[in-house]
Design a protein around this motif. Structure first.
Motif, PDB file in Angstrom:
ATOM      1  N   ASP A 142       0.814  -1.221   0.000  1.00 24.55           N
ATOM      2  CA  ASP A 142       0.000   0.000   0.000  1.00 24.55           C
ATOM      3  C   ASP A 142       0.846   1.270   0.000  1.00 24.55           C
ATOM      4  O   ASP A 142       2.075   1.225  -0.075  1.00 24.55           O
ATOM      5  N   GLY A 143       0.197   2.390   0.103  1.00 23.42           N
ATOM      6  CA  GLY A 143       0.831   3.696   0.017  1.00 23.42           C
ATOM      7  C   GLY A 143       1.755   4.047   1.165  1.00 23.42           C
ATOM      8  O   GLY A 143       2.492   5.028   1.085  1.00 23.42           O
ATOM      9  N   ASN A 144       1.742   3.277   2.255  1.00 24.10           N
ATOM     10  CA  ASN A 144       2.651   3.536   3.378  1.00 24.10           C
ATOM     11  C   ASN A 144       4.072   3.056   3.094  1.00 24.10           C
ATOM     12  O   ASN A 144       4.961   3.236   3.918  1.00 24.10           O
ATOM     13  N   CYS A 145       4.288   2.422   1.954  1.00 20.95           N
ATOM     14  CA  CYS A 145       5.600   1.881   1.583  1.00 20.95           C
ATOM     15  C   CYS A 145       6.630   3.014   1.533  1.00 20.95           C
ATOM     16  O   CYS A 145       6.412   4.030   0.874  1.00 20.95           O
ATOM     17  N   LEU A 146       7.720   2.816   2.250  1.00 22.58           N
ATOM     18  CA  LEU A 146       8.763   3.841   2.286  1.00 22.58           C
ATOM     19  C   LEU A 146       9.342   4.099   0.899  1.00 22.58           C
ATOM     20  O   LEU A 146       9.555   5.247   0.516  1.00 22.58           O
ATOM     21  N   ALA A 147       9.598   3.035   0.144  1.00 23.09           N
ATOM     22  CA  ALA A 147      10.169   3.194  -1.195  1.00 23.09           C
ATOM     23  C   ALA A 147       9.226   3.972  -2.108  1.00 23.09           C
ATOM     24  O   ALA A 147       9.666   4.800  -2.907  1.00 23.09           O
ATOM     25  N   LYS A 148       7.923   3.722  -1.968  1.00 24.44           N
ATOM     26  CA  LYS A 148       6.951   4.484  -2.776  1.00 24.44           C
ATOM     27  C   LYS A 148       6.963   5.962  -2.384  1.00 24.44           C
ATOM     28  O   LYS A 148       6.627   6.817  -3.187  1.00 24.44           O
ATOM     29  N   GLY A 149       7.365   6.247  -1.157  1.00 21.61           N
ATOM     30  CA  GLY A 149       7.409   7.622  -0.676  1.00 21.61           C
ATOM     31  C   GLY A 149       8.765   8.287  -0.866  1.00 21.61           C
ATOM     32  O   GLY A 149       8.996   9.379  -0.362  1.00 21.61           O
ATOM     33  N   GLY A 150       9.666   7.610  -1.561  1.00 22.84           N
ATOM     34  CA  GLY A 150      10.965   8.209  -1.850  1.00 22.84           C
ATOM     35  C   GLY A 150      12.028   7.977  -0.796  1.00 22.84           C
ATOM     36  O   GLY A 150      13.062   8.647  -0.795  1.00 22.84           O
ATOM     37  N   VAL A 151      11.806   7.048   0.127  1.00 20.07           N
ATOM     38  CA  VAL A 151      12.774   6.732   1.175  1.00 20.07           C
ATOM     39  C   VAL A 151      13.423   5.391   0.837  1.00 20.07           C
ATOM     40  O   VAL A 151      12.734   4.448   0.440  1.00 20.07           O
ATOM     41  N   ILE A 152      14.718   5.310   1.006  1.00 18.43           N
ATOM     42  CA  ILE A 152      15.423   4.069   0.677  1.00 18.43           C
ATOM     43  C   ILE A 152      15.009   2.956   1.632  1.00 18.43           C
ATOM     44  O   ILE A 152      15.215   3.043   2.843  1.00 18.43           O
ATOM     45  N   CYS A 153      14.418   1.925   1.087  1.00 13.60           N
ATOM     46  CA  CYS A 153      14.030   0.724   1.839  1.00 13.60           C
ATOM     47  C   CYS A 153      13.826  -0.395   0.834  1.00 13.60           C
ATOM     48  O   CYS A 153      13.089  -0.228  -0.131  1.00 13.60           O
ATOM     49  N   ARG A 154      14.475  -1.495   1.064  1.00 14.52           N
ATOM     50  CA  ARG A 154      14.325  -2.665   0.184  1.00 14.52           C
ATOM     51  C   ARG A 154      14.065  -3.931   0.998  1.00 14.52           C
ATOM     52  O   ARG A 154      14.331  -5.028   0.543  1.00 14.52           O
ATOM     53  N   THR A 155      13.588  -3.755   2.179  1.00 11.47           N
ATOM     54  CA  THR A 155      13.419  -4.873   3.107  1.00 11.47           C
ATOM     55  C   THR A 155      12.565  -5.987   2.529  1.00 11.47           C
ATOM     56  O   THR A 155      12.930  -7.153   2.592  1.00 11.47           O
ATOM     57  N   CYS A 156      11.425  -5.647   1.957  1.00 13.28           N
ATOM     58  CA  CYS A 156      10.533  -6.682   1.426  1.00 13.28           C
ATOM     59  C   CYS A 156      11.183  -7.424   0.260  1.00 13.28           C
ATOM     60  O   CYS A 156      11.070  -8.643   0.140  1.00 13.28           O
ATOM     61  N   GLY A 157      11.881  -6.702  -0.598  1.00  9.76           N
ATOM     62  CA  GLY A 157      12.540  -7.315  -1.739  1.00  9.76           C
ATOM     63  C   GLY A 157      13.656  -8.254  -1.325  1.00  9.76           C
ATOM     64  O   GLY A 157      13.888  -9.285  -1.972  1.00  9.76           O
ATOM     65  N   GLU A 158      14.334  -7.923  -0.234  1.00  9.01           N
ATOM     66  CA  GLU A 158      15.407  -8.781   0.269  1.00  9.01           C
ATOM     67  C   GLU A 158      14.872 -10.109   0.782  1.00  9.01           C
ATOM     68  O   GLU A 158      15.570 -11.113   0.768  1.00  9.01           O
ATOM     69  N   ARG A 159      13.644 -10.129   1.237  1.00  7.22           N
ATOM     70  CA  ARG A 159      13.029 -11.356   1.768  1.00  7.22           C
ATOM     71  C   ARG A 159      12.316 -12.177   0.709  1.00  7.22           C
ATOM     72  O   ARG A 159      11.976 -13.334   0.935  1.00  7.22           O
ATOM     73  N   CYS A 160      12.073 -11.590  -0.467  1.00  8.86           N
ATOM     74  CA  CYS A 160      11.313 -12.276  -1.511  1.00  8.86           C
ATOM     75  C   CYS A 160      12.217 -13.183  -2.335  1.00  8.86           C
ATOM     76  O   CYS A 160      12.962 -12.729  -3.205  1.00  8.86           O
ATOM     77  N   GLU A 161      12.135 -14.486  -2.069  1.00  4.58           N
ATOM     78  CA  GLU A 161      12.972 -15.461  -2.762  1.00  4.58           C
ATOM     79  C   GLU A 161      12.536 -15.708  -4.205  1.00  4.58           C
ATOM     80  O   GLU A 161      13.285 -16.270  -4.984  1.00  4.58           O
ATOM     81  N   HIS A 162      11.333 -15.298  -4.548  1.00  2.00           N
ATOM     82  CA  HIS A 162      10.804 -15.583  -5.881  1.00  2.00           C
ATOM     83  C   HIS A 162      10.948 -14.417  -6.845  1.00  2.00           C
ATOM     84  O   HIS A 162      10.513 -14.493  -7.985  1.00  2.00           O
ATOM     85  N   GLY A 163      11.514 -13.323  -6.387  1.00  2.00           N
ATOM     86  CA  GLY A 163      11.738 -12.171  -7.254  1.00  2.00           C
ATOM     87  C   GLY A 163      10.476 -11.414  -7.616  1.00  2.00           C
ATOM     88  O   GLY A 163      10.459 -10.673  -8.592  1.00  2.00           O
ATOM     89  N   ALA A 164       9.430 -11.575  -6.829  1.00  2.42           N
ATOM     90  CA  ALA A 164       8.185 -10.860  -7.111  1.00  2.42           C
ATOM     91  C   ALA A 164       8.313  -9.386  -6.741  1.00  2.42           C
ATOM     92  O   ALA A 164       7.661  -8.539  -7.338  1.00  2.42           O
ATOM     93  N   ILE A 165       9.159  -9.085  -5.765  1.00  2.00           N
ATOM     94  CA  ILE A 165       9.382  -7.707  -5.344  1.00  2.00           C
ATOM     95  C   ILE A 165      10.825  -7.356  -5.692  1.00  2.00           C
ATOM     96  O   ILE A 165      11.765  -7.970  -5.180  1.00  2.00           O
ATOM     97  N   ARG A 166      10.950  -6.400  -6.579  1.00  2.00           N
ATOM     98  CA  ARG A 166      12.277  -5.954  -7.012  1.00  2.00           C
ATOM     99  C   ARG A 166      12.331  -4.442  -6.980  1.00  2.00           C
ATOM    100  O   ARG A 166      11.310  -3.777  -6.884  1.00  2.00           O
TER     101      ARG A 166
END
Length: 169
Positions: free
Chosen positions: A101-125
């Motif tokens: 959702d819109g609370n995502c730090l990356a969507k708000g211009g803040v460096i965060c890749r936490t979810c992508g680091e946990r996604c083993e299937h490459g769905a979040i990049r």
């Protein structure tokens, strides 16, 4: 579209049409599940990641804030009533994906890749952007709905829901 509520919701006075809990992969239809599940908790004890909890009515439910589902079938193997099964036809009905959702730090211009680091299937990049924060890219077709991305999100912007449900903006 008119929302329907279950008999149990009606009897509790819950007219909001609250979402059903997420049952483990391989769970039979919800009506059959609640009529046959004894609430013994064997599946909860067998869950290797601790993602299964005792939910409303004592029935098992997935809580992705506690862990992910690794689709190990331990819950199905432990279920004495057969309401959780490793039958591929039932398991194929698993249609959950992550929603960000819109609370995502990356969507708000803040460096965060936490979810992508946990996604083993490459769905979040994250696609690098010249002079800015890497842009979030989500591929729903690559997401298996395991929920590994939910707990580590610092803002709670990630949830796992039915693939057809819309994400809040």
């Amino acid at each position: 579209m008119e929302k329907t509520i279950s008999r149990a919701q009606f009897l509790r006075g819950d007219f909001s049409g609250a979402k059903r809990p997420i049952r483990p992969p391989g769970s039979v239809d919800e009506a059959i599940f609640v009529s046959r599940c004894s609430g013994c908790g064997d599946c909860i004890s067998a869950c290797e990641t601790g993602a299964l909890i005792r939910g409303r009515g004592g029935f098992p439910a997935l809580d992705f804030s506690r862990g992910e589902c690794i689709f190990c079938s331990a819950c199905a193997d432990a279920c004495p009533k057969g309401v959780i099964t490793s039958d591929p036809e039932v398991s194929a009905q698993w249609d959950l994906v992550a929603h960000i959702d819109g609370n995502c730090l990356a969507k708000g211009g803040v460096i965060c890749r936490t979810c992508g680091e946990r996604c083993e299937h490459g769905a979040i990049r994250f696609r690098l952007a010249v002079g800015g924060v890497a842009l979030l890219q989500f591929d729903a077709s690559a997401c298996n709905g395991c929920g590994a991305c939910v707990a580590p999100c610092p803002t709670g912007a990630v949830a796992v829901r039915k693939s057809a449900e819309e994400s809040p903006s």
